[in-house]
Design a protein around this motif. Structure first.
Motif, PDB file in Angstrom:
ATOM      1  N   GLY A   1      -8.447  10.560 -16.873  1.00 55.05           N
ATOM      2  CA  GLY A   1      -8.576  11.733 -16.017  1.00 55.05           C
ATOM      3  C   GLY A   1      -8.875  11.295 -14.589  1.00 55.05           C
ATOM      4  N   LEU A   2      -8.028  11.717 -13.653  1.00 57.08           N
ATOM      5  CA  LEU A   2      -8.218  11.401 -12.231  1.00 57.08           C
ATOM      6  C   LEU A   2      -8.127  12.675 -11.417  1.00 57.08           C
ATOM      7  N   ARG A   3      -9.241  13.051 -10.822  1.00 56.94           N
ATOM      8  CA  ARG A   3      -9.272  14.225  -9.942  1.00 56.94           C
ATOM      9  C   ARG A   3      -8.672  15.470 -10.590  1.00 56.94           C
ATOM     10  N   GLY A   4      -9.061  15.702 -11.830  1.00 59.71           N
ATOM     11  CA  GLY A   4      -8.652  16.921 -12.508  1.00 59.71           C
ATOM     12  C   GLY A   4      -7.282  16.887 -13.151  1.00 59.71           C
ATOM     13  N   ARG A   5      -6.641  15.742 -13.234  1.00 61.08           N
ATOM     14  CA  ARG A   5      -5.345  15.655 -13.907  1.00 61.08           C
ATOM     15  C   ARG A   5      -5.302  14.395 -14.757  1.00 61.08           C
ATOM     16  N   LEU A   6      -4.407  14.395 -15.752  1.00 63.96           N
ATOM     17  CA  LEU A   6      -4.271  13.256 -16.644  1.00 63.96           C
ATOM     18  C   LEU A   6      -3.165  12.328 -16.162  1.00 63.96           C
ATOM     19  N   VAL A   7      -3.411  11.020 -16.291  1.00 66.42           N
ATOM     20  CA  VAL A   7      -2.390  10.017 -15.998  1.00 66.42           C
ATOM     21  C   VAL A   7      -2.307   9.080 -17.195  1.00 66.42           C
ATOM     22  N   ALA A   8      -1.118   8.525 -17.401  1.00 65.39           N
ATOM     23  CA  ALA A   8      -0.932   7.504 -18.430  1.00 65.39           C
ATOM     24  C   ALA A   8      -1.333   6.172 -17.811  1.00 65.39           C
ATOM     25  N   ALA A   9      -2.321   5.515 -18.396  1.00 64.15           N
ATOM     26  CA  ALA A   9      -2.830   4.243 -17.874  1.00 64.15           C
ATOM     27  C   ALA A   9      -2.186   3.088 -18.632  1.00 64.15           C
TER      28      ALA A   9
ATOM     29  N   ILE B   1       1.654   7.992 -13.563  1.00 63.58           N
ATOM     30  CA  ILE B   1       1.509   6.634 -14.095  1.00 63.58           C
ATOM     31  C   ILE B   1       0.486   5.887 -13.262  1.00 63.58           C
ATOM     32  N   ALA B   2      -0.484   5.255 -13.941  1.00 68.88           N
ATOM     33  CA  ALA B   2      -1.481   4.423 -13.264  1.00 68.88           C
ATOM     34  C   ALA B   2      -1.470   3.039 -13.894  1.00 68.88           C
ATOM     35  N   LEU B   3      -1.602   2.020 -13.057  1.00 68.40           N
ATOM     36  CA  LEU B   3      -1.588   0.635 -13.508  1.00 68.40           C
ATOM     37  C   LEU B   3      -3.006   0.086 -13.469  1.00 68.40           C
ATOM     38  N   ALA B   4      -3.519  -0.328 -14.615  1.00 61.92           N
ATOM     39  CA  ALA B   4      -4.880  -0.845 -14.708  1.00 61.92           C
ATOM     40  C   ALA B   4      -4.887  -2.328 -14.354  1.00 61.92           C
ATOM     41  N   ILE B   5      -5.817  -2.702 -13.460  1.00 60.05           N
ATOM     42  CA  ILE B   5      -5.935  -4.098 -13.025  1.00 60.05           C
ATOM     43  C   ILE B   5      -7.386  -4.546 -13.129  1.00 60.05           C
ATOM     44  N   ASP B   6      -7.563  -5.857 -13.067  1.00 60.42           N
ATOM     45  CA  ASP B   6      -8.904  -6.438 -13.174  1.00 60.42           C
ATOM     46  C   ASP B   6      -9.658  -6.416 -11.852  1.00 60.42           C
TER      47      ASP B   6
ATOM     48  N   VAL C   1      -2.447   4.131  -8.743  1.00 56.70           N
ATOM     49  CA  VAL C   1      -1.591   5.272  -9.055  1.00 56.70           C
ATOM     50  C   VAL C   1      -0.278   5.103  -8.296  1.00 56.70           C
ATOM     51  N   CYS C   2       0.827   5.147  -9.029  1.00 57.35           N
ATOM     52  CA  CYS C   2       2.155   4.938  -8.442  1.00 57.35           C
ATOM     53  C   CYS C   2       2.523   6.106  -7.523  1.00 57.35           C
ATOM     54  N   ALA C   3       3.011   5.792  -6.338  1.00 53.72           N
ATOM     55  CA  ALA C   3       3.375   6.835  -5.368  1.00 53.72           C
ATOM     56  C   ALA C   3       4.556   7.667  -5.861  1.00 53.72           C
ATOM     57  N   GLU C   4       5.600   7.018  -6.371  1.00 53.77           N
ATOM     58  CA  GLU C   4       6.793   7.747  -6.807  1.00 53.77           C
ATOM     59  C   GLU C   4       6.592   8.475  -8.133  1.00 53.77           C
TER      60      GLU C   4
ATOM     61  N   ILE D   1       0.821  -1.212   0.000  1.00 51.85           N
ATOM     62  CA  ILE D   1       0.000   0.000   0.000  1.00 51.85           C
ATOM     63  C   ILE D   1       0.856   1.264   0.000  1.00 51.85           C
ATOM     64  N   GLU D   2       2.001   1.241   0.680  1.00 55.73           N
ATOM     65  CA  GLU D   2       2.832   2.451   0.724  1.00 55.73           C
ATOM     66  C   GLU D   2       3.450   2.784  -0.632  1.00 55.73           C
ATOM     67  N   GLU D   3       3.383   1.877  -1.609  1.00 62.22           N
ATOM     68  CA  GLU D   3       3.900   2.148  -2.949  1.00 62.22           C
ATOM     69  C   GLU D   3       2.851   2.790  -3.860  1.00 62.22           C
ATOM     70  N   LEU D   4       1.648   3.025  -3.303  1.00 64.94           N
ATOM     71  CA  LEU D   4       0.556   3.587  -4.095  1.00 64.94           C
ATOM     72  C   LEU D   4       0.178   4.978  -3.590  1.00 64.94           C
ATOM     73  N   ALA D   5      -0.086   5.886  -4.525  1.00 66.85           N
ATOM     74  CA  ALA D   5      -0.575   7.215  -4.162  1.00 66.85           C
ATOM     75  C   ALA D   5      -2.094   7.192  -4.029  1.00 66.85           C
ATOM     76  N   ALA D   6      -2.743   6.324  -4.821  1.00 67.02           N
ATOM     77  CA  ALA D   6      -4.208   6.237  -4.798  1.00 67.02           C
ATOM     78  C   ALA D   6      -4.655   4.965  -5.502  1.00 67.02           C
ATOM     79  N   VAL D   7      -5.871   4.578  -5.190  1.00 67.20           N
ATOM     80  CA  VAL D   7      -6.563   3.498  -5.901  1.00 67.20           C
ATOM     81  C   VAL D   7      -7.878   4.103  -6.363  1.00 67.20           C
ATOM     82  N   GLU D   8      -8.092   4.107  -7.675  1.00 71.35           N
ATOM     83  CA  GLU D   8      -9.264   4.762  -8.255  1.00 71.35           C
ATOM     84  C   GLU D   8     -10.037   3.784  -9.134  1.00 71.35           C
ATOM     85  N   PRO D   9     -11.349   3.946  -9.202  1.00 67.30           N
ATOM     86  CA  PRO D   9     -12.109   3.145 -10.168  1.00 67.30           C
ATOM     87  C   PRO D   9     -11.669   3.514 -11.584  1.00 67.30           C
ATOM     88  N   CYS D  10     -11.594   2.528 -12.437  1.00 67.21           N
ATOM     89  CA  CYS D  10     -11.194   2.748 -13.824  1.00 67.21           C
ATOM     90  C   CYS D  10     -12.442   3.119 -14.611  1.00 67.21           C
TER      91      CYS D  10
END
Length: 191
Positions: free
Chosen positions: A76-84, A120-125, A113-116, A49-58
């Motif tokens: 788009g996540l909370r008003g900003r763009l991330v590469a998924a 960058i966001a990683l899409a999962i099932d 969403v990657c903390a560092e 969990i400490e390696e994540l900045a956020a977990v968002e619905p896709c």
């Protein structure tokens, strides 16, 4: 409250305070690690969990044609763009059937969403559960092919009697950034 009762209570609080200094200091190694048990394609992994900045619905990912392997598009996540990016494709090294960055592909449910690198966001099932484990239970995943040993999964933890690879989110983000840099260099060379 009577004076005697107040004095007795004050003495008990003082004693508890003093006793707390006599106990050995807790270290971070003694605290349990917290992780999410996830599924990305056919891979079942743990993500600290400490390696994540956020977990968002896709919700919606806008595809980008011609991007690096695993890139699904922009979200788009909370008003900003991330590469998924499709985590299953990044970890396995091969694209998921029906996902090529320009096609809609299967519906992915969550973005990690990657903390560092929060761009960058990683899409999962699926997020299967929240887990806690002792750092003493972490072992090398080198000999465990079923856990997804590789550059992104070098350790494993046994959860519910089965080993789960422990994903190194920073390593995944570093791979994504290297691929993006190589792509930018190729574009520059083509000019």
């Amino acid at each position: 409250m009577s004076r005697a009762l107040l004095a007795e209570r004050l003495a008990a609080l003082r004693g508890a305070f003093d006793a707390s200094f006599a106990e050995p200091a807790r270290t971070r190694a003694e605290e349990p690690a917290r992780a999410l048990a996830i599924r990305a394609g056919d891979r079942r992994l743990l993500v600290r969990i400490e390696e994540l900045a956020a977990v968002e619905p896709c919700r919606r990912i806008v595809p980008l044609a011609g991007g690096p392997p695993g890139l699904l598009g922009l979200a788009g996540l909370r008003g900003r763009l991330v590469a998924a990016y499709d985590l299953a494709a990044l970890v396995s090294g091969r694209p998921r059937a029906g996902v090529d960055g320009a096609a809609a592909g299967p519906a992915l449910r969550w973005l990690l969403v990657c903390a560092e690198n929060p761009e960058i966001a990683l899409a999962i099932d699926e997020i299967e559960s929240h887990e806690s484990f002792s750092l003493a239970d972490v072992r090398s995943a080198d000999d465990e092919r079923g856990e997804g040993a590789g550059e992104h999964v070098t350790e494993a933890v046994e959860i519910d009697g089965a080993p789960r690879g422990l994903l190194r989110v920073a390593a995944v983000a570093a791979t994504v950034l290297r691929r993006a840099q190589r792509g930018a260099e190729r574009l520059e060379e083509d000019r």
